[in-house]
Design an enzyme around this catalytic site. Structure first.
Site, short mmCIF file in Angstrom:
data_model
loop_
_atom_site.label_atom_id
_atom_site.label_comp_id
_atom_site.label_asym_id
_atom_site.label_seq_id
_atom_site.Cartn_x
_atom_site.Cartn_y
_atom_site.Cartn_z
N THR A 9 -0.08 -1.75 1.73
CA THR A 9 1.09 -0.97 2.09
C THR A 9 1.51 -1.31 3.53
OG1 THR A 9 2.04 1.26 2.07
CG2 THR A 9 -0.22 1.05 2.87
N LYS A 13 2.03 -5.58 4.79
CA LYS A 13 2.53 -6.40 3.69
C LYS A 13 2.85 -7.83 4.10
CE LYS A 13 4.54 -2.70 0.88
NZ LYS A 13 5.78 -2.25 0.23
N ASP A 50 7.31 -4.60 -5.93
CA ASP A 50 8.48 -3.80 -5.55
C ASP A 50 9.74 -4.34 -6.21
OD1 ASP A 50 7.08 -2.04 -3.92
OD2 ASP A 50 7.49 -3.15 -2.09
N GLY A 76 18.30 -0.86 5.21
CA GLY A 76 17.02 -1.27 5.77
C GLY A 76 16.89 -2.78 5.76
N GLY A 79 10.24 -5.10 4.74
CA GLY A 79 9.67 -5.70 3.54
C GLY A 79 10.18 -5.07 2.26
N MET A 165 14.05 4.74 -2.28
CA MET A 165 12.68 4.26 -2.44
C MET A 165 11.65 5.29 -1.95
SD MET A 165 13.15 0.20 -1.60
CE MET A 165 11.69 -0.50 -2.38
N TYR A 167 9.48 8.32 -2.30
CA TYR A 167 9.03 9.00 -3.51
C TYR A 167 8.31 10.32 -3.22
CZ TYR A 167 4.75 6.38 -2.42
OH TYR A 167 3.67 5.83 -1.79
#
Length: 197
Positions: A9, A13, A50, A76, A79, A165, A167
């Protein structure tokens, strides 16, 4: 020696991509990995799930071939945003990434035909995107900006697909505002479950 794989994470990454012996096509395109798989000989392959997560979540929400050639915007430039940009391209959209800091994404954007712009409501209004993917942690649970959103005055047109994205929480302010405008709100948990599968 018994390790078969692991999840990666932020903020690791990109740095972990350099530790892999090979990268799958999505990881190679984005330059970031979120899953490492170790084969029986110790060779490490980096994957970026992803991309499939974004694509699958949007398709399950009803996004179809009618969006081909239309604008898609990613909020954004990190990554996760790169993965979203590749996913939107795979769905046939013309992609623009909007961010506060554009320099780290310039090489990626140039090599993939992605446009870059500053994070402004005016640009979103001009582009009238069919799809918007929010790919920053803004609004996540436990952050100082929890419950907030980028560009709070921006209103999507009815029918726009808006994927957040984030969550946690499942229902973000961005999604609530998008739903109130008649947009198709796609929770980040849908992407998360797709990538996990």
């Amino acid at each position: 020696p018994n390790l078969c794989g692991l999840s990666v994470t932020a903020p690791f990454k990109q740095s972990m991509a350099a530790q892999c012996n090979s990268l799958d096509s999505e990881a190679g395109a984005t330059g970031v990995v979120n899953t490492l798989v170790v084969d029986p000989h110790g060779m490490v392959t980096g994957h970026n799930t992803d991309v499939a997560g974004v694509r699958g979540a949007l398709q399950r929400a009803g996004l179809g071939a009618a969006v081909k050639g239309r604008n898609g915007v990613v909020l954004g430039t990190g990554g996760a945003a790169r993965a979203a940009a590749i996913a939107l391209q795979q769905l046939g959209l013309e992609v623009t990434m909007l961010g506060r800091t554009l320099e780290p994404a310039r090489a990626f954007a140039a090599s993939h035909g992605v446009r870059l712009g500053s994070l402004q409501q005016r640009l979103l209004d001009e582009l009238q995107p069919a799809v918007v993917v929010h790919a920053t942690p803004v609004g996540s649970a436990g952050r100082p900006d929890e419950g907030g959103r980028l560009l709070p005055q921006w209103k999507p047109l009815p029918g726009t697909f808006v994927l957040d994205m984030v969550y946690q929480p499942v229902r973000t302010r961005l999604l609530a505002d998008a739903r109130a405008e008649g947009a198709v709100a796609v929770p980040g948990v849908e992407m998360f479950l797709t990538q996990a599968a």
